[in-house]
Design an enzyme around this catalytic site. Structure first.
Site, short mmCIF file in Angstrom:
data_model
loop_
_atom_site.label_atom_id
_atom_site.label_comp_id
_atom_site.label_asym_id
_atom_site.label_seq_id
_atom_site.Cartn_x
_atom_site.Cartn_y
_atom_site.Cartn_z
CE LYS A 8 37.72 110.82 28.36
NZ LYS A 8 38.24 109.65 28.99
CG HIS A 38 43.82 104.82 29.45
ND1 HIS A 38 42.53 105.53 29.44
CD2 HIS A 38 43.50 103.72 30.13
CE1 HIS A 38 41.63 104.70 29.95
NE2 HIS A 38 42.09 103.68 30.38
CE LYS A 42 42.70 100.09 28.51
NZ LYS A 42 42.56 99.40 30.02
CD GLU A 76 33.74 101.75 31.44
OE1 GLU A 76 34.72 101.85 32.19
OE2 GLU A 76 33.15 102.67 30.84
CG ASP A 95 33.82 108.53 28.91
OD1 ASP A 95 35.02 109.49 29.16
OD2 ASP A 95 33.66 107.93 29.38
CG HIS A 100 39.33 104.93 25.33
ND1 HIS A 100 40.51 105.63 25.50
CD2 HIS A 100 38.77 105.20 26.32
CE1 HIS A 100 40.65 106.28 26.50
NE2 HIS A 100 39.44 106.09 27.14
CE LYS A 198 31.08 105.31 32.05
NZ LYS A 198 32.40 105.18 32.37
C1 BG6 Z 1 38.03 106.57 30.27
C2 BG6 Z 1 36.60 107.22 30.62
O1 BG6 Z 1 38.77 107.32 29.48
O2 BG6 Z 1 38.23 105.15 30.24
C3 BG6 Z 1 35.89 106.31 31.70
O3 BG6 Z 1 36.49 108.50 30.86
C4 BG6 Z 1 36.02 104.91 31.41
O4 BG6 Z 1 34.41 106.37 31.66
C5 BG6 Z 1 37.58 104.55 31.34
O5 BG6 Z 1 35.74 104.11 32.63
C6 BG6 Z 1 37.79 103.09 31.01
O6 BG6 Z 1 39.10 102.79 31.02
P1 BG6 Z 1 39.61 101.25 31.40
O7 BG6 Z 1 41.18 101.27 31.29
O8 BG6 Z 1 39.15 100.92 32.57
O9 BG6 Z 1 39.11 100.41 30.29
#
Ligand code: BG6
Length: 350
Positions: A8, A38, A42, A76, A95, A100, A198
């Site tokens: 993405k 991603h 996990k 986060e 995002d 996700h 965030k």
């Molecule tokens: C990314 C986002 O795809 O995923 C980020 O662009 C975010 O903004 C991140 O921080 C979070 O990934 P993880 O694996 O740290 O939960």
């Protein structure tokens, strides 16, 4: 044989994602295209498949008969982290939710695939995604919350606000909370509450399945005053990895009335698999890419179903002129995010 991996942003809405996919599709067949999310790499996300389909006791209850609602939180603590140029104008909905969180939701909500193969799994995921009820300018007001962080403190550290980091005011959301409905037989009337942001108080991602009360209480009227509570299943994705089932137990004692307490059936995956090397998400995905296994990659129709729903929210926000509400860094979003769920008599699991 050529394989191509892409990550993405795949567009910023349905139309632009189609352009990207058409462009790639003109040169490569879908079987050669590996769209990375991603989160699918996990272990804890893959473990959702093991939990649902490797056990006999969850699947019969995994529906509107037994489940009251579902919560998915991805919190986060970080802020912009110098990603201003990418993030501003994109925001938390595109995002984090578009990809996700909707991938997690689709695995929680999908029908059992016949086997663990790329077609069977992704067919079921896309059906769930296509069943998301679109939002409108009317429903975004009650079913969505946008937030943007202002100065505050996270983990004892004073931090600046989004607009200060950016150097100018902005209408980009750094937090979003949603009440989603999946309009199919299995999930009728079961809200899925999603939130991500965030500068939250904790880096914490989890899924919470809130079951319904027992259908008849033998412990006094509705169990009133006895401590009777509905069951809860908590699946912590990160940073810790565990599955907790809260069940009712008799509180020891000589009271005439049976009193109940919630006790925890606790499976720490970190402890159960101690000694196993932790793999990062991309390691798994890159190996699958080399092996040509698309099960954990996102198919074009999934991306499009995801954008279709996200577009309905963005369009609703525009039409209703909904701007992000301020929240101090170190909070779980604006107070309206709490109201979003409490209106329904539930509350966020923290
Ligand atoms: C990314 C986002 O795809 O995923 C980020 O662009 C975010 O903004 C991140 O921080 C979070 O990934 P993880 O694996 O740290 O939960």
């Amino acid at each position: 044989l050529t394989r191509i991996a892409m990550e993405k942003p795949i567009g910023k809405d349905l139309a632009s994602s189609k352009e990207v996919n058409d462009g790639i599709g003109a040169m490569f067949a879908e079987e050669q295209i590996f769209r990375v999310d991603h989160y699918l790499g996990k272990e804890t996300v893959q473990n959702l498949l093991a939990l649902r389909f490797g056990n006999v006791m969850f699947e019969p209850l995994w529906n509107a008969t037994a489940i009251d609602h579902v919560q998915i939180t991805v919190g986060e603590t970080v802020g912009l982290e110098g990603r201003v140029s990418y993030y501003d104008g994109v925001g938390a909905l595109r995002d984090m939710v578009q990809n996700h969180m909707l991938q997690i939701l689709s695995i929680i909500a999908m029908e059992p695939p016949a086997r663990m193969d790329p077609t069977a799994v992704r067919d079921e995921k896309v059906k769930a995604l296509r069943s998301l009820r679109p939002m409108t300018a009317e429903t975004v007001k009650t079913h969505s919350v946008r937030g943007q962080y202002t100065p505050g403190a996270v983990g004892g550290q004073i931090v600046t606000g989004y607009a200060d980091e950016l150097g100018q005011p902005s209408d980009t959301e750094t937090f979003v909370a949603l009440k989603a409905h999946i309009d199919n037989w299995r999930w009728q009337g079961v809200p899925f509450y999603l939130r991500t942001g965030k500068r939250m108080p904790a880096r914490q991602s989890e899924i919470m399945i809130q079951f319904k009360p027992v259908r008849h209480s033998i412990f006094g009227r509705d169990g009133h005053g006895t401590g009777l509570e509905p069951n809860t299943l908590i699946i912590r994705l990160q940073p810790e990895e565990y599955i907790r089932l809260l069940i009712m137990s008799k509180r020891p004692g000589l009271e005439r009335q049976v009193l109940l307490d919630e006790v925890t059936l606790d499976v720490s995956l970190t402890a159960a698999f101690a000694g196993q090397r932790r793999r990062i998400a991309y390691e798994r995905l890159i190996l699958d890419l080399l092996a040509g296994d698309q099960t954990l990659f996102v198919r074009r129709d999934e991306v499009e179903a995801q954008w279709t729903w996200i577009d309905s929210i963005i369009d609703g926000w525009k039409e209703a002129n909904m701007k992000p509400a301020a929240y101090s860094s170190g909070n779980w979003g604006p107070s309206s995010a709490i109201a979003l769920i409490e209106r329904d008599g539930a509350s966020w699991h923290e």
